[in-house]
Write an enzyme that holds these catalytic residues in place. Sequence first.
Site, PDB file in Angstrom:
ATOM      1  N   GLN A   1       0.824  -1.212   0.000  1.00  0.00           N
ATOM      2  CA  GLN A   1       0.000   0.000   0.000  1.00  0.00           C
ATOM      3  C   GLN A   1       0.857   1.261   0.000  1.00  0.00           C
ATOM      4  OE1 GLN A   1      -3.164  -1.906   3.016  1.00  0.00           O
ATOM      5  NE2 GLN A   1      -3.671   0.195   2.506  1.00  0.00           N
TER       6      GLN A   1
ATOM      7  N   ARG B   1      -9.544  -0.256   7.333  1.00  0.00           N
ATOM      8  CA  ARG B   1     -10.444   0.690   6.677  1.00  0.00           C
ATOM      9  C   ARG B   1     -10.768   1.881   7.579  1.00  0.00           C
ATOM     10  NH1 ARG B   1     -14.375  -0.869   1.881  1.00  0.00           N
ATOM     11  NH2 ARG B   1     -14.693   1.232   1.121  1.00  0.00           N
ATOM     12  N   CYS B   2      -9.746   2.419   8.188  1.00  0.00           N
ATOM     13  CA  CYS B   2      -9.945   3.654   8.952  1.00  0.00           C
ATOM     14  C   CYS B   2      -8.608   4.347   9.086  1.00  0.00           C
ATOM     15  CB  CYS B   2     -10.541   3.382  10.323  1.00  0.00           C
ATOM     16  SG  CYS B   2      -9.360   2.938  11.593  1.00  0.00           S
TER      17      CYS B   2
ATOM     18  N   GLU C   1     -13.150   5.490   4.002  1.00  0.00           N
ATOM     19  CA  GLU C   1     -13.200   4.824   5.296  1.00  0.00           C
ATOM     20  C   GLU C   1     -14.373   5.250   6.149  1.00  0.00           C
ATOM     21  OE1 GLU C   1      -9.257   5.653   6.381  1.00  0.00           O
ATOM     22  OE2 GLU C   1      -8.528   4.045   5.110  1.00  0.00           O
TER      23      GLU C   1
END
Length: 808
Positions: free
Chosen positions: A239, A386-387, A762
């Site tokens: 990522q 996802r945050c 997110e």
Amino acid sequence: MNKEITRQERADALGGMGCKRKRVEDARFTQGKGNYVDDIKLPGMLFGDFVRSPYAHARIKSINTDRAMALDGVVAVLTADDLRPLGLHWMPTLAGDKQMVLADGKVLFQGQEVAYVVAKDRYIAADAVELVDVEYEELPVVVDPFEALKSDTVLREDLVAEDGSLPDGAHGPRKHHNHIFTWEVGEKDATEQVVSDAAVVAEETMYYHRTHPCPLETCGCVASMDKVNGKLTLYGTFQAPHAIRTVVSLISGIEEHNIRVVSPDIGGGFGNKVGAYPGYVCSVVASIVTGVPVKWIEDRMENLMTTAFARDYWMKGKIAATPEGKITGLWCHVTADHGGFDACADPTKFPAGFMNICTGSYDIPTAYLAVDGVYTNKAPGGVSYRCSFRVTEAVYFIERMIEVLAIELNMDAAELRRINFIKKDQFPYQSALGWEYDSGDYHTAWDKALKAVDYEGLRAEQAQRVEDFKAGKTRKLMGIGLTHFTEIVGAGPVKNCDILGLGMFDSCEIRIHPTGSAIARLGTISQGQGHATTFAQILATEIGLPADNITIEEGDTDTAPYGLGTYGSRSTPVAGAATAMAGRKIRAKAQMIAAYLLEVHDDDVEFDVDRFVVKGAPEKFKTMKEIAFAAYNQAIPGIEPGLEAVSYYDPPNMTYPFGAYICVMDIDVDTGVTDIRRFYALDDCGTRINPMIIEGQVHGGLTEALAVALGQEIAYDDMGNVKTGTLMDFFLPTAWEVPNYETDHTVTPSPHHPIGAKGVGESPHVGGVPCFSNAVNDAFRAFGLRHTHMPHDHWRIWKTANELGLHG
Ligand code: CDP
């Protein structure tokens, strides 16, 4: 007959910001033509596989590789002893700790990497893994963080000095040999005073269970060392490809210009693919040793059991208020279970990420947060699934505390939120725990949401349902889950946020080709978010060339400008801003070229959709396409040929998207089965680049929120065995479990972002988890429930009903 093209038609033809442009990526994905790491096949490539520990805590007495090496097709078996002379048997983590690459004397969690087998194909490698003989001596296992802080068992012997003293960790003094750090924010004494003086105080302890991002594609890499030119190419599911390049250079000693890191297509990341794993280091070493490429791809169990987990926070809270419900103070203590190594992916100065956004959407004058990090015999990690760096934990905490306070005050939870929201005219708002919220209009969003679902009607229906239940007319209860969340996305600024010393800016480089098409390269990397579609839309609007004529390229460190990658919804707030700024540099040069071509002063031309026009004489213009050509074929006095620009963008602040979510759920008291009747999600992410992609992001984020709230969990037994290491046990929702989502929006632009955009990817996860959880808790409020822990699977819900005496 020549129909005159209107300004609007010219704008539409660009496919710029605000339009529902179809995803350009989908042509290859829907035809099975994606190029993922496991699709890469290089000549002579070998395969690596790990021998992993069956024990959660054990000393390694011996490792015998003879039987494995004797197997036909096995090329090498690496152990810590092989890596030690290279200094690679341990590696730094993103959190300032260090982690064993291969077990060095002991193992600290089940599934830990013990030896790395390299063979001609993955089947031989898997067979050879079974032939490596490891002798273990079991040690006491500690899986409970509270026990860990009392236990005599020393997990990290490397962090205890010979005289028994405890050296400081990366974040200061440590209180116990299994303690990692204490992080404090806010005013402790003042907050405790407010809490002790308050007319009303609600207290609760909540466990945000350990879960896992579980991307569909697991982690993997292909390392290819070219010994002739000394260049290492590393393809992987990264990522943050540039950060990986720097880390690989620092730990391997290979000069950075001799390392090329490539992230090809990535099948979901959700934070799981931010950090560095032993598989990468071992593959690089194996390729250097063998001189041929080496591939390593995890299987599902390896991914779930050993790569970065998320959450595992025990959160204790006290919230103080006046009898009328005005919140006066918030106190929070977190015990954070980090597993065997602190491998959290947070900016250096924030060992518990942005947990200090836990005052949420509310104007809370006094607050205090303390977090204690703890080692246990579990897998390392602590990523933002996802945050943005623990925001999910923070929002879950405050949104549950609000519900508990509403119970304490015997008040409606929607009204309690409304009277405590930060007001529109208070922005930019300075929070008690140190953030400056950029913009927001919470009351408008909240009122719109409540109206959309007919909130009063729902409460009346719920009250009737309770009556019917008590009268024996139904066995189903109804829960109304409410959440108003404030996200914090877009790290930097560089002055506050770095990872391993690398400032968190991002970048975009644009080259306009003579015929009026372009390529833009960025420091981010899409993992399914559709960057190739949306970044081209930003540029189309900024430079007046059609999005269809702009190629977006990410993920190759040999070509892309340096950037910190994609996680924490930072792509739009940071790289999106860099894209707009680079576009504006292109436009500034184009303006000079246009003025020259039109024979007027620079100040006498202005940009109009896809062209520069002479002010007051719109019939005199040069299109951006014409200007691009001129940049390459005309000698223009004082202006260099070509049309290129680069921007490295250091954001002045984070962006603070927000949203109002409402979930209506029926719960069968006798089976614990939940039925989500309605889910309404209003998101405000500032300026919207592509409404269709935003909707897709919201659907995906809500589905992962449903998973986490209603069943997804990495559970351990007392021996440290992972009980949920396969998709038979780890809940991954399918279309079957997912409700129909209703999406909505308001638009409150970020004042400091060049195009006013905030992140969105997110938000639905951050807001969704407490919303689902609040619905479950709310269903039982009338029967005396204050709080029950996630995940709310059918069994736990049945148990809650049973404990409340609802089974008669
Ligand atoms: O960093 P990441 O790409 O995961 O998250 P993001 O910045 O929230 O963007 C996710 C996707 O939504 C990207 O394709 C964005 O361009 C798009 N988006 C949008 O269309 N409008 C916004 N205001 C924010 C994001």
